[in-house]
Design a protein around this motif. Sequence first.
Motif, PDB file in Angstrom:
ATOM      1  N   MET A 190       8.359 -10.747   1.098  1.00  0.00           N
ATOM      2  CA  MET A 190       6.918 -10.581   0.920  1.00  0.00           C
ATOM      3  C   MET A 190       6.543  -9.108   1.000  1.00  0.00           C
ATOM      4  SD  MET A 190       3.881 -11.652   0.423  1.00  0.00           S
ATOM      5  CE  MET A 190       4.517 -13.311   0.185  1.00  0.00           C
ATOM      6  N   LYS A 191       5.782  -8.655   0.016  1.00  0.00           N
ATOM      7  CA  LYS A 191       5.339  -7.268   0.015  1.00  0.00           C
ATOM      8  C   LYS A 191       4.025  -7.140   0.787  1.00  0.00           C
ATOM      9  CE  LYS A 191       7.667  -5.992  -4.281  1.00  0.00           C
ATOM     10  NZ  LYS A 191       8.640  -5.127  -3.581  1.00  0.00           N
ATOM     11  N   VAL A 192       3.820  -5.963   1.374  1.00  0.00           N
ATOM     12  CA  VAL A 192       2.653  -5.727   2.220  1.00  0.00           C
ATOM     13  C   VAL A 192       1.943  -4.451   1.787  1.00  0.00           C
ATOM     14  CG1 VAL A 192       1.861  -5.181   4.558  1.00  0.00           C
ATOM     15  CG2 VAL A 192       3.646  -6.917   4.216  1.00  0.00           C
ATOM     16  N   LYS A 193       0.621  -4.544   1.676  1.00  0.00           N
ATOM     17  CA  LYS A 193      -0.215  -3.372   1.397  1.00  0.00           C
ATOM     18  C   LYS A 193      -1.117  -3.120   2.600  1.00  0.00           C
ATOM     19  CE  LYS A 193      -3.918  -1.837  -1.769  1.00  0.00           C
ATOM     20  NZ  LYS A 193      -5.191  -2.515  -1.483  1.00  0.00           N
ATOM     21  N   ILE A 194      -1.089  -1.896   3.101  1.00  0.00           N
ATOM     22  CA  ILE A 194      -1.989  -1.485   4.164  1.00  0.00           C
ATOM     23  C   ILE A 194      -3.084  -0.663   3.513  1.00  0.00           C
ATOM     24  CG2 ILE A 194      -2.235  -0.306   6.371  1.00  0.00           C
ATOM     25  CD1 ILE A 194      -0.358  -2.709   6.516  1.00  0.00           C
ATOM     26  N   ILE A 215      -2.186 -10.785  -5.230  1.00  0.00           N
ATOM     27  CA  ILE A 215      -2.280 -10.037  -3.975  1.00  0.00           C
ATOM     28  C   ILE A 215      -3.384 -10.711  -3.167  1.00  0.00           C
ATOM     29  CG2 ILE A 215      -2.731  -7.815  -2.894  1.00  0.00           C
ATOM     30  CD1 ILE A 215      -1.818  -6.474  -5.492  1.00  0.00           C
ATOM     31  N   LEU A 216      -3.053 -11.171  -1.979  1.00  0.00           N
ATOM     32  CA  LEU A 216      -4.009 -11.903  -1.161  1.00  0.00           C
ATOM     33  C   LEU A 216      -4.597 -11.001  -0.088  1.00  0.00           C
ATOM     34  CD1 LEU A 216      -5.285 -14.683  -0.644  1.00  0.00           C
ATOM     35  CD2 LEU A 216      -3.431 -15.127   0.982  1.00  0.00           C
ATOM     36  N   ASP A 267      -2.483  -8.123   1.626  1.00  0.00           N
ATOM     37  CA  ASP A 267      -3.224  -6.866   1.753  1.00  0.00           C
ATOM     38  C   ASP A 267      -4.088  -6.941   3.005  1.00  0.00           C
ATOM     39  OD1 ASP A 267      -5.014  -4.743   1.493  1.00  0.00           O
ATOM     40  OD2 ASP A 267      -5.227  -4.975  -0.659  1.00  0.00           O
ATOM     41  N   VAL A 268      -3.961  -5.958   3.888  1.00  0.00           N
ATOM     42  CA  VAL A 268      -4.711  -5.987   5.139  1.00  0.00           C
ATOM     43  C   VAL A 268      -5.353  -4.630   5.395  1.00  0.00           C
ATOM     44  CG1 VAL A 268      -2.720  -5.341   6.557  1.00  0.00           C
ATOM     45  CG2 VAL A 268      -4.588  -6.625   7.599  1.00  0.00           C
TER      46      VAL A 268
END
Length: 208
Positions: A1-5, A152-153, A175-176
């Motif tokens: 799982m990819k993560v965007k900050i 992208i959630l 995305d957080v």
Amino acid sequence: MKVKICGITDLQSALAAVQLGADAIGFVFAESKRKIDMKAAKEIAEKLPESVMKVGVFVNETKKRIEQIASFTGLSHIQLHGEETPEFCRSIGYPVIKAISVQTENELSNLQDYPSEFILLDRRKGKYNGGNGTSFKWQEIKTEELDGKKIILAGGLDSDNVLEAIKLIKPYMVDVSSGVETDGKKDVKKIEKFIEHAKGKITRGILK
């Protein structure tokens, strides 16, 4: 799982996020409590690995201004978080992430009209277009209507609910922003916990 900050405003937080496993860093150029100027974003982006996505977030901005900021800053992707049309998205000379504000019983079939490879699903707009820290009913999203798109959630995600969201939506990336903050500032411990949950063994099992 990819993560965007997203909503990064300082180099220390950006480097910590990348070291902990973040795949994308978001810079907000629209009106927001996390808005960053071009010079500061450029200084951060220049120190990030090439493999990390540098995403600029814009809301109903002109094409000229978007591309001016993207070129100066060194962005790799443009996130459009306003009422931009498919034609406008197509005109941008960078890979586009089109953000959609999700409502109950939201109809997503018209999103196939957008040329964007990435579709970001966020909560219905609050004071700002995104980054409001509220989630939506993930179970009501019919992801089959987004076949062929990379989802992208976003919207109210944190370390406590990200596993549930991944299980229901199976997105390309989560995305957080506010979910990894304390008193309005990025919290490295919260970033670490979020990334651990999003990329952990349980998540890998869900996505098999």
